[in-house]
Design a protein around this motif. Structure first.
Motif, mmCIF file in Angstrom:
data_model
loop_
_atom_site.group_PDB
_atom_site.id
_atom_site.type_symbol
_atom_site.label_atom_id
_atom_site.label_comp_id
_atom_site.label_asym_id
_atom_site.label_seq_id
_atom_site.Cartn_x
_atom_site.Cartn_y
_atom_site.Cartn_z
ATOM 1 N N GLY A 189 0.786 -1.232 0.000
ATOM 2 C CA GLY A 189 0.000 0.000 0.000
ATOM 3 C C GLY A 189 0.813 1.275 0.000
ATOM 4 O O GLY A 189 0.265 2.362 -0.220
ATOM 5 N N SER A 190 2.126 1.208 0.237
ATOM 6 C CA SER A 190 2.937 2.423 0.252
ATOM 7 C C SER A 190 3.065 2.994 -1.162
ATOM 8 O O SER A 190 3.169 2.258 -2.136
ATOM 9 C CB SER A 190 4.332 2.120 0.802
ATOM 10 N N LEU A 191 3.069 4.315 -1.248
ATOM 11 C CA LEU A 191 3.217 4.986 -2.551
ATOM 12 C C LEU A 191 4.585 5.624 -2.695
ATOM 13 O O LEU A 191 4.768 6.541 -3.494
ATOM 14 C CB LEU A 191 2.117 6.053 -2.707
ATOM 15 N N TYR A 192 5.561 5.137 -1.914
ATOM 16 C CA TYR A 192 6.900 5.711 -1.946
ATOM 17 C C TYR A 192 7.967 4.628 -2.155
ATOM 18 O O TYR A 192 8.685 4.253 -1.225
ATOM 19 C CB TYR A 192 7.192 6.475 -0.651
ATOM 20 N N PRO A 193 8.089 4.083 -3.373
ATOM 21 C CA PRO A 193 9.197 3.149 -3.642
ATOM 22 C C PRO A 193 10.528 3.884 -3.527
ATOM 23 O O PRO A 193 10.600 5.092 -3.744
ATOM 24 C CB PRO A 193 8.949 2.703 -5.092
ATOM 25 N N ASN A 194 11.581 3.156 -3.202
ATOM 26 C CA ASN A 194 12.907 3.774 -3.241
ATOM 27 C C ASN A 194 13.562 3.487 -4.591
ATOM 28 O O ASN A 194 13.013 2.759 -5.423
ATOM 29 C CB ASN A 194 13.780 3.294 -2.068
ATOM 30 N N SER A 195 14.722 4.067 -4.787
ATOM 31 C CA SER A 195 15.365 3.990 -6.102
ATOM 32 C C SER A 195 15.651 2.552 -6.523
ATOM 33 O O SER A 195 15.485 2.182 -7.687
ATOM 34 C CB SER A 195 16.676 4.790 -6.087
#
Length: 467
Positions: A149-155
């Motif tokens: 559910g997070s909308l902040y993937p990392n690089s």
């Protein structure tokens, strides 16, 4: 890593600047499991350069240590929670996060695309704009599922997904720039999804942290407002960047550029870290002066060639030498250049030398400068020989090309000197690289010349030929 295929191992090597090892690893069919089983003797047989041996062994050792750490995780957590409860809320939290990301990495697989998307991909057709959007939408939704559910993937997670896409469908890697284009599109999709959200705690926290406000207008200056992009990158990669990390990289690069003794290894590292903001500036048509002010190392031929290689996976300098060595004699023998002043100057100077290396060098220089004449194009847009540079597009400035003691070579863009070069071969490589690195459109009056060179550099199936 144990389950990696040979191609995944090769991609891993490329990402760590060990691309030279790829052919040998393919030949020996080194999969992920085989890679982790390599010992010192095997590495010495596979890899010739001692520096590459050291780097490879260090990477394998770090992964094995990491694996041992993960296997002992349950014991560590139990012991820590019993003896030091406060530690669990501190360092072990980041350890858990790292462990979770490794699980995500090893388990990710591409989603089952809709029927119409499958048909296009099965035909190996490059999708149109609407179909690209469909693919990106499904990838974004699938990543959100994996991220719980997070909308902040990392690089790294962006890299994993885009690499999986391009490995499954190599034809999507358009002109060698596909990785950056698909990654940027995926990032933009997450931004688009986050923008209207007003009830998600994580989204609201990051919007507040990085100053996102309704109706807030963006300033126009690229150099003065670079931190807008930096904050956007930090917002998407909260694990790796904090606050003004990107600004600190840029500041360090500018300070290091002023030194006479430079830490080139660290320069390479920081240029890697800042490539996305640099490519965004170039895509957004930022003034060249602003780009060079932030990233002065692009004035160095080595870094210009390295940037080209990061974008295309091609060693432009090596390829240019090969091209001139193969084609110089053919070019000089063409009737169309027989009475050209540069050829006449060459013939006069050849009489003064007998050393084979010098003669070869002079012929390659002449062949390079005569290329536009061969294709009947405007040589003033290619090289200014003993005269002032007038074109705004990339042009070589050449003075006394056949005088071994006083010859000078430089690359000009927008009538200003970008870099001094050692010889004509390096100047030609820098010229071709500059068009690609700075995304400068090729002038029509020199299109055939550059097309000939690029077709040979990129080893296309049917390269352009001499008239």
């Amino acid at each position: 890593m144990e389950s990696w295929s040979v191609e995944q191992v090769c991609n891993w090597l490329k990402q760590r600047n060990l691309g030279e090892l790829v052919p040998k690893f393919r030949e020996e069919e080194v999969s992920g499991a085989a890679l982790l089983a390599l010992n010192d003797r095997m590495v010495q047989q596979l890899v010739k350069k001692i520096g590459h041996q050291a780097v490879l062994m260090d990477l394998i050792k770090k992964y094995q240590q990491q694996k041992i750490g993960l296997e002992s995780l349950p014991f560590c957590c139990e012991t820590a929670s019993q003896k030091f409860p406060e530690v669990v809320s501190g360092n072990l939290k980041s350890f858990f996060a790292r462990h979770k990301m490794l699980q995500w990495t090893s388990s990710y697989a591409l989603p089952d695309f809709p029927y119409d998307v499958k048909c296009i991909l099965a035909e190996k057709k490059c999708p149109d704009h609407s179909m690209r959007i469909r693919i990106i939408e499904f990838l974004q939704a699938d990543m959100t599922k994996y991220l719980e559910g997070s909308l902040y993937p990392n690089s790294q997670q962006y890299n994993i997904v885009v690499n999986a896409l391009l490995q499954a469908y190599p034809f999507l890697d358009e002109d060698g720039n596909g990785f950056l284009l698909w990654k940027r599109a995926l990032k933009d999709r997450f931004k688009y999804v986050r923008r209207p959200i007003e009830d998600d705690e994580q989204v609201l926290r990051n919007k507040c942290k990085f100053g996102h406000r309704r109706g807030q207008s963006r300033k126009s200056s690229f150099a003065e407002n670079k931190l807008d992009d930096v904050q956007g990158q930090v917002e998407e990669e909260p694990v790796h960047l904090k606050g003004s990390s990107m600004d600190l990289h840029i500041k360090w690069l500018n300070q290091e550029y002023m030194k006479t003794q430079r830490n080139w290894e660290e320069v390479d590292n920081r240029m890697n870290m800042t490539i996305e903001i640099r490519r965004k500036m170039i895509r957004d048509k930022a003034p060249l002066k602003d780009i060079l002010r932030l990233f002065p190392f692009l004035r160095c031929p080595y870094q210009l060639f390295r940037e080209f290689q990061l974008l295309t996976q091609m060693d432009i300098y090596k390829k240019t030498i090969e091209i001139l060595e193969i084609y110089s004699e053919n070019i000089l023998s063409l009737y169309v250049v027989r009475n050209n002043p540069i050829n006449i100057m060459l013939q006069e100077n050849l009489k003064q030398y007998t050393e084979e290396d010098v003669l070869k060098y002079m012929k390659m220089t002449a062949a390079c400068l005569l290329l536009p004449e061969v294709f009947g194009e405007d040589s003033s847009l290619f090289a200014a020989v003993n005269e002032e540079v007038k074109a705004v597009t990339p042009v070589m400035e050449v003075k006394n090309p056949f005088n071994m003691n006083s010859c000078e070579f430089a690359l000009y863009i927008e009538r200003e000197e970008l870099a001094q070069l050692d010889d004509c071969t390096m100047a030609l490589a820098a010229l071709v690289a500059a068009f690609r690195v700075f995304a400068i459109p090729c002038p029509k009056r020199i299109h055939r010349t550059l097309n000939f060179l690029e077709s040979l550099v990129f080893e296309v199936r049917n390269p352009a030929s001499l008239p």
